[in-house]
Design an enzyme around this catalytic site. Structure first.
Site, short mmCIF file in Angstrom:
data_model
loop_
_atom_site.label_atom_id
_atom_site.label_comp_id
_atom_site.label_asym_id
_atom_site.label_seq_id
_atom_site.Cartn_x
_atom_site.Cartn_y
_atom_site.Cartn_z
N GLY A 180 82.24 1.97 47.71
CA GLY A 180 81.48 3.18 48.02
C GLY A 180 81.91 4.33 47.14
O GLY A 180 82.73 4.15 46.22
N LYS B 279 77.14 0.00 38.75
CA LYS B 279 76.93 1.45 38.59
C LYS B 279 77.92 2.05 37.58
O LYS B 279 77.68 3.13 37.03
CB LYS B 279 77.02 2.16 39.95
CG LYS B 279 78.30 1.96 40.73
CD LYS B 279 79.44 2.85 40.29
CE LYS B 279 80.74 2.41 40.93
NZ LYS B 279 81.91 3.16 40.40
N THR C 19 79.78 8.80 40.87
CA THR C 19 80.43 8.51 39.59
C THR C 19 79.62 8.99 38.39
O THR C 19 80.18 9.14 37.30
CB THR C 19 80.71 7.00 39.43
OG1 THR C 19 79.49 6.28 39.60
CG2 THR C 19 81.71 6.52 40.44
N SER D 168 85.46 10.84 37.49
CA SER D 168 85.13 9.44 37.25
C SER D 168 85.59 9.02 35.86
O SER D 168 85.20 9.63 34.85
CB SER D 168 83.62 9.23 37.38
OG SER D 168 83.22 8.01 36.78
N ASN E 92 84.71 6.36 34.24
CA ASN E 92 83.59 5.84 33.47
C ASN E 92 82.72 6.98 32.92
O ASN E 92 82.26 6.93 31.79
CB ASN E 92 82.76 4.90 34.34
CG ASN E 92 83.53 3.64 34.68
OD1 ASN E 92 83.76 2.79 33.84
ND2 ASN E 92 83.96 3.52 35.94
#
Length: 335
Positions: A133, A189, A246, A252, A254
């Site tokens: 999550g 994601k 994210t 984040s 990424n």
């Protein structure tokens, strides 16, 4: 009750801090090389996150000691380490009644397997739960609330984790029986988060971000549904919820990787500067291979794969995405 956290990284230590009051004993395990001097000396302050662990927390590199008597074991290592750690768990005497909770988000290369499939390869009789999550560690450490999904083929195990890992007003957990959807939503994601950071660094605006997240989500759904996931799961916490978090947060890893790529930096330099794992990098490769195997188009993910693994420029990436053949927007019925 005893909680064991396997992996002394940012997220693992945050979980040890967050769940401390829920358990009588808390143990953090890591390989000798992964345990910092600060942790080893029990100074209770770690870098780069200011995690202040309780004095009762035991830090060890002895896996057998770490899992002994633990009702819940959190697996918080990089995806590349899941299989070897599971082999070690088998040798250390992991018991069938102990619940193993995986929090690593990604796909194994070159097998393209989800983490639950990898774990079941090595520990076929283990009680396995997937937790996924919007869980940015720095926000949780700052006291910000969030929610996540706990998925399992064994709903009794999922409900057990929900009960004992829920933290009132801070960490709300929902059970889910769609393991495939929860895993793939959380894994795929990360690739779109790289794309979002990429667009942000290029100053392409909020319209572009909204378009990118929507089309990225379409790719996640397209691939995941083909592998047996329910569309409704992907529009839940582990899919859309995690995607929004994210794709819009500098916390984040990424997103940060994408931002650096969008500024023209090369991936080897980015990862060296980042100093930590960004799962979306390898997942972009795995996702493109998986989509090709399934005969599916994933243009956003393919563009990010090119940005990571080739010398294509940021402007070339944008032009390839914006000037593709026109098509109809697909529809999915939620179940």
């Amino acid at each position: 009750m005893k909680l064991t956290v396997l992996g002394p990284g940012c997220w693992g230590l945050t979980l040890a801090w967050l769940l401390n009051d829920n358990f009588d004993e808390v143990c953090v395990w890591g390989r000798t090389s992964d345990i910092s001097d600060e942790l080893r000396q029990y100074k209770r302050t770690t870098k780069p996150l200011p995690v202040q662990l309780d004095e009762k927390v035991v830090v060890t590199d002895d896996l057998k000691q770490a899992i002994d008597g633990a009702e819940i074991i959190l697996l918080v290592v990089a995806t590349s380490g899941i299989r070897p750690v599971c082999k070690q768990l088998k040798e250390a005497g992991l018991k069938d009644e102990q619940i193993l909770v995986n929090l690593s988000k990604g796909l194994e290369l070159p097998s393209l397997k989800r983490m639950s499939e990898v774990i079941k390869d090595e520990l076929p009789t283990s009680k396995l739960v997937i937790l996924s999550g919007p869980t940015l560690a720095k926000e949780i450490l700052n006291g910000c609330p969030t929610a996540a999904s706990v998925a399992s083929d064994d709903m009794e195990a999922a409900e057990y984790v929900q009960k004992y890992c829920n933290v009132p007003s801070k960490f709300r957990l929902y059970t889910n029986s769609d393991v495939v959807g929860v895993e793939l939503g959380g894994s795929l994601k990360n690739v779109i988060a790289i794309a979002s950071g990429f667009a942000d660094a290029m100053g392409l605006g909020d319209n572009c971000r909204g378009s990118l997240l929507t089309r990225g989500m379409a790719e996640i759904v397209r691939v995941s549904v083909s592998l047996g996931a329910s569309p409704s799961t992907l529009y839940g916490l582990s899919g859309m919820g995690d995607l929004i978090a994210t794709c819009s947060s500098p916390f984040s890893r990424n997103f940060t990787v994408g931002s650096m790529l969008g500024k023209g930096k090369k991936i080897d330099d980015i990862l060296a500067e980042l100093g930590s794992v960004a799962e979306g990098v390898k997942t972009s490769k795995a996702l493109c291979e998986l989509a090709e195997k399934l005969g599916l188009e994933v243009p956003v993910s393919s563009a990010i794969y090119e940005a990571v693994y080739t010398d294509i420029t940021p402007d070339e990436v944008l032009n390839k995405l914006m000037n593709r053949k026109l098509k109809q927007e697909e529809e999915y019925k939620l179940k």
